[in-house]
Design an enzyme around this catalytic site. Structure first.
Site, short mmCIF file in Angstrom:
data_model
loop_
_atom_site.label_atom_id
_atom_site.label_comp_id
_atom_site.label_asym_id
_atom_site.label_seq_id
_atom_site.Cartn_x
_atom_site.Cartn_y
_atom_site.Cartn_z
N ASP A 1 0.85 -1.19 0.00
CA ASP A 1 0.00 0.00 0.00
C ASP A 1 0.88 1.25 0.00
O ASP A 1 1.62 1.50 0.95
CB ASP A 1 -0.91 -0.02 1.23
CG ASP A 1 -2.00 1.04 1.19
OD1 ASP A 1 -1.81 2.08 0.53
OD2 ASP A 1 -3.05 0.82 1.83
N HIS B 1 -3.13 -0.37 -2.39
CA HIS B 1 -4.34 0.29 -1.92
C HIS B 1 -5.47 0.10 -2.94
O HIS B 1 -5.26 0.19 -4.15
CB HIS B 1 -4.03 1.78 -1.76
CG HIS B 1 -5.02 2.54 -0.96
ND1 HIS B 1 -5.01 2.56 0.41
CD2 HIS B 1 -6.07 3.31 -1.35
CE1 HIS B 1 -6.00 3.33 0.85
NE2 HIS B 1 -6.65 3.79 -0.20
#
Length: 233
Positions: free
Chosen positions: A171, A202
């Site tokens: 992420d 993400h």
């Protein structure tokens, strides 16, 4: 069985809209609140509500940007809309958003005759789902790639109900040090479970668009469905 409905704020005197999806036929077995990303209550968030309704829950997605601009709907894959979404996020008072989520819990609980309410959030909503676990009377909470949770760990001592976090290890908004802090700070709490998704970024569980990873999204969503089936029964 779907559409927007007004919800009164906790303070009274104002209303905001929430998208609501209801199951057909049988009464809802519980309620689930879907907390938006920075892109508003867009088609992807509405689809998530619709999916929960198909599973037998009544699902609410409150419009959290309503004080600034009601009914924001943006596409994460359009650069100009992504930048606009960041602007909306920066203007959001998150403490106030939690109060609006609490008002949504109250409304949702009334529709299931005082039954249980689960909350699931994504991105900004993942952060707010964690905050709600610390501050509201919801019954179970799921956070997908919540941003900045490592800065909220001081609140975690208030968590006494089931919480699940989905953490993609690549992420680019939640870097490895933040992920480590989350694991170190939250794993000792017996109410909290964390799932890592190696190499994913993400937004991997978005309903549509370039960010979605089908295999990982299906795994995370099945874990979430099992979690709610256990804790909202």
């Amino acid at each position: 069985m779907t559409g927007f409905t007004p919800i009164e704020t906790l303070e009274g005197g104002a209303r905001f809209d929430a998208y609501v999806a209801r199951p057909e036929g049988d009464e809802a077995k519980a309620a689930i609140i879907v907390i938006q990303e920075i892109f508003g209550v867009n088609e992807g968030i509405r689809r998530k509500c619709d999916n929960w309704a198909k599973a037998g829950y009544v699902a609410y997605a409150p419009d959290l940007f309503w004080r600034e601009k009601p009914h924001v709907e943006l596409d994460a894959d359009v650069p100009e809309e992504f930048q606009a979404a960041l602007g909306h996020m920066q203007k959001l008072n998150q403490d106030q958003a939690i109060r609006d989520i609490e008002a949504t819990i109250k409304a949702a609980r009334a529709t299931v005759d005082g039954g249980k309410v689960g909350l699931v959030g994504y991105c900004l909503g993942g952060r707010l789902a964690f905050m709600a676990a610390c501050r509201t009377d919801g019954d179970a909470f799921v956070s997908y790639y919540g941003v900045g949770i490592d800065g909220l760990l001081g609140e975690a001592k208030a968590i006494g109900k089931p919480v699940m976090l989905h953490i993609p290890t690549a992420d680019h908004f939640v870097l490895p040090d933040a992920q480590k802090a989350m694991h170190d700070g939250l794993e000792p709490n017996r109410h909290i479970v964390l799932h890592d998704y190696d190499g994913l970024d993400h937004g991997f569980a978005a309903e549509m668009g370039n960010r979605r990873d089908e295999e990982a999204a299906e795994l995370a969503d099945q874990r979430t469905a099992d979690f709610f089936a256990e804790h909202l029964a």
